[in-house]
Design a protein around this motif. Structure first.
Motif, PDB file in Angstrom:
ATOM      1  N   LEU A 307       0.739  -1.440  -0.012  1.00 27.59           N
ATOM      2  CA  LEU A 307       0.098   0.024  -0.069  1.00 27.59           C
ATOM      3  C   LEU A 307       0.859   1.075  -0.030  1.00 27.59           C
ATOM      4  N   LYS A 308       1.757   1.212   0.748  1.00 35.41           N
ATOM      5  CA  LYS A 308       2.810   2.628   0.919  1.00 35.41           C
ATOM      6  C   LYS A 308       3.410   2.628  -0.366  1.00 35.41           C
ATOM      7  N   LYS A 309       3.855   1.607  -0.833  1.00 38.58           N
ATOM      8  CA  LYS A 309       4.744   1.848  -2.179  1.00 38.58           C
ATOM      9  C   LYS A 309       3.733   2.429  -3.251  1.00 38.58           C
ATOM     10  N   MET A 310       2.706   1.838  -3.271  1.00 34.89           N
ATOM     11  CA  MET A 310       1.710   2.580  -4.340  1.00 34.89           C
ATOM     12  C   MET A 310       0.885   3.945  -4.445  1.00 34.89           C
ATOM     13  N   GLY A 311       0.754   4.354  -2.927  1.00 34.42           N
ATOM     14  CA  GLY A 311      -0.296   5.456  -3.034  1.00 34.42           C
ATOM     15  C   GLY A 311      -0.147   6.237  -1.582  1.00 34.42           C
ATOM     16  N   ASN A 312      -0.970   7.010  -1.419  1.00 31.76           N
ATOM     17  CA  ASN A 312      -0.879   7.743  -0.159  1.00 31.76           C
ATOM     18  C   ASN A 312      -1.694   7.046   0.991  1.00 31.76           C
ATOM     19  N   VAL A 313      -0.911   6.623   1.752  1.00 25.30           N
ATOM     20  CA  VAL A 313      -1.636   5.973   3.118  1.00 25.30           C
ATOM     21  C   VAL A 313      -1.166   6.288   4.462  1.00 25.30           C
ATOM     22  N   VAL A 314      -1.990   6.345   5.408  1.00 20.49           N
ATOM     23  CA  VAL A 314      -1.554   6.647   6.920  1.00 20.49           C
ATOM     24  C   VAL A 314      -1.881   5.394   7.682  1.00 20.49           C
ATOM     25  N   ALA A 315      -1.048   4.937   8.408  1.00 20.90           N
ATOM     26  CA  ALA A 315      -0.847   3.539   9.082  1.00 20.90           C
ATOM     27  C   ALA A 315      -1.106   3.781  10.523  1.00 20.90           C
TER      28      ALA A 315
END
Length: 356
Positions: A307-315
């Motif tokens: 997910l982090k590699k491909m787009g805008n994400v907060v975890a």
């Protein structure tokens, strides 16, 4: 030599007690110290034998597993794994048991007397061994209170652009302890939230419907067990059904749920958190808020990397101090991709702060 943890087996069937006892004969970690025939017998035996962990049948004469569990948790709290049948009554009772403080459950493969109980031997042994190590302080039933916004710790400044106005999707993964954790998060999300919520809770087929119905009664947002073709809407939560990976697909400008029982279980799980997250990484019309909560193992950490590699994400990861089992959140934190580590009662507010 580390002393073995003590197990009490509670079941009204002598055949089932013998079968479960045999599962632990080779265990280097667990020793069966006693048996009980019903809930009342279990309460007495727990006081005298002081086991570290208990397996308990849900349906028993004289005093059933639920009544016994309530009393055990108030008088002599101990880690309890419920054994339950996959009937509607069985699934509802199991979810109540989670609320009353049971650590986890195992579904019997074929009803009350399961001649094929060996099918769940590995699962039961693994869950009992884990449960025996959980501190008592985490087992005592906590009052589920809404979180206090005044106590909310400041979220660290985000290191990249987070456009609050862009479409959002919330993705939640959890396992052991998850039903109680979800009960603390979903009821604190507002009805008008500007995002849908997709949830993977490790559970066998049949149990996820009861879980969704229970959470729907407690929440302002709509909570349902996901079905093939469901249109994904803001203010709605979709729980992956047991036995199916949950994916999303885009038709025109609309996103819908796609259920998959073809891909094998991932790391022993179907639904798998990794599959949900990896699948979502292919779509960039929306930013993702990913939440990894209590559970054994590491499901979700590979999906988070994708997910982090491909787009805008907060975890967001649940903190060790509130997890029943700090496995999945720990694995997520170890990826160094988690933005916030927060106690369970802060997770809903943390999600809300990232929404439009």
């Amino acid at each position: 030599m580390i002393p073995k943890k003590k197990l009490l087996i509670v079941d009204d069937s002598a055949f089932m007690r013998k079968l479960i006892g045999d599962f632990f004969k080779e265990s280097t970690l667990i020793e069966v110290v006693g048996i009980a025939r019903n809930g009342a017998d279990a309460i007495r035996k727990i006081k005298s034998l002081r086991p570290d962990v208990v397996t308990m049948d849900v349906e028993m004469p004289e005093m059933n597993g639920l009544e016994a569990l309530k009393q055990i948790m108030s008088e002599t709290p101990v880690a309890v794994i419920m054994l339950s049948s996959n009937t509607q009554r069985g699934t509802e009772s199991t979810l109540l048991a989670m609320e009353y403080g049971a650590v986890d459950f195992v579904a019997k493969p074929s009803g009350t007397i399961s001649l094929d109980l060996h099918k769940i031997k590995d699962e039961l042994v693994e869950k009992v061994e884990h449960a025996a190590t959980i501190p008592i302080t985490k087992i005592k039933t906590r009052a589920l209170l809404p979180s206090n916004k005044q106590e909310e710790r400041e979220i660290q400044p985000i290191k990249y652009s987070w456009n609050k106005n862009k479409k959002k999707m919330v993705l939640i993964g959890t396992s052991t302890g998850g039903p109680r954790a979800l009960q603390e998060v979903l009821p604190n999300l507002p009805k008008d939230m500007k995002a849908p919520v997709l949830i993977v809770q490790h559970m066998p087929a049949g149990f996820t419907k009861s879980l969704a119905d229970r959470l729907n009664q407690l929440s302002e947002i709509e909570v349902k067990e996901a079905q093939q073709g469901d249109i994904i809407r803001d203010g709605h939560a979709y729980i992956a059904p047991g036995g199916f990976h949950m994916r999303v697909q885009k038709t025109g400008s609309v996103y819908t749920i796609k259920l998959d029982d073809i891909e094998p279980p991932r790391g022993g799980h179907r639904p798998s958190v990794d599959v949900l997250l990896e699948d979502n990484s292919m779509y960039n019309d929306f930013d993702k808020i990913t939440v990894i909560m209590t559970g054994m193992g590491s499901d979700g950490s590979n999906g988070l990397k994708q997910l982090k590699k491909m787009g805008n994400v907060v975890a967001i990861a649940e903190s060790a101090s509130t997890c029943i089992v700090y496995g999945m959140p720990k694995a997520a934190v170890e990826t160094k991709l988690v933005n916030d580590v927060v106690d369970l009662d802060k997770i809903a507010n943390t999600i809300i702060q990232y929404l439009p």
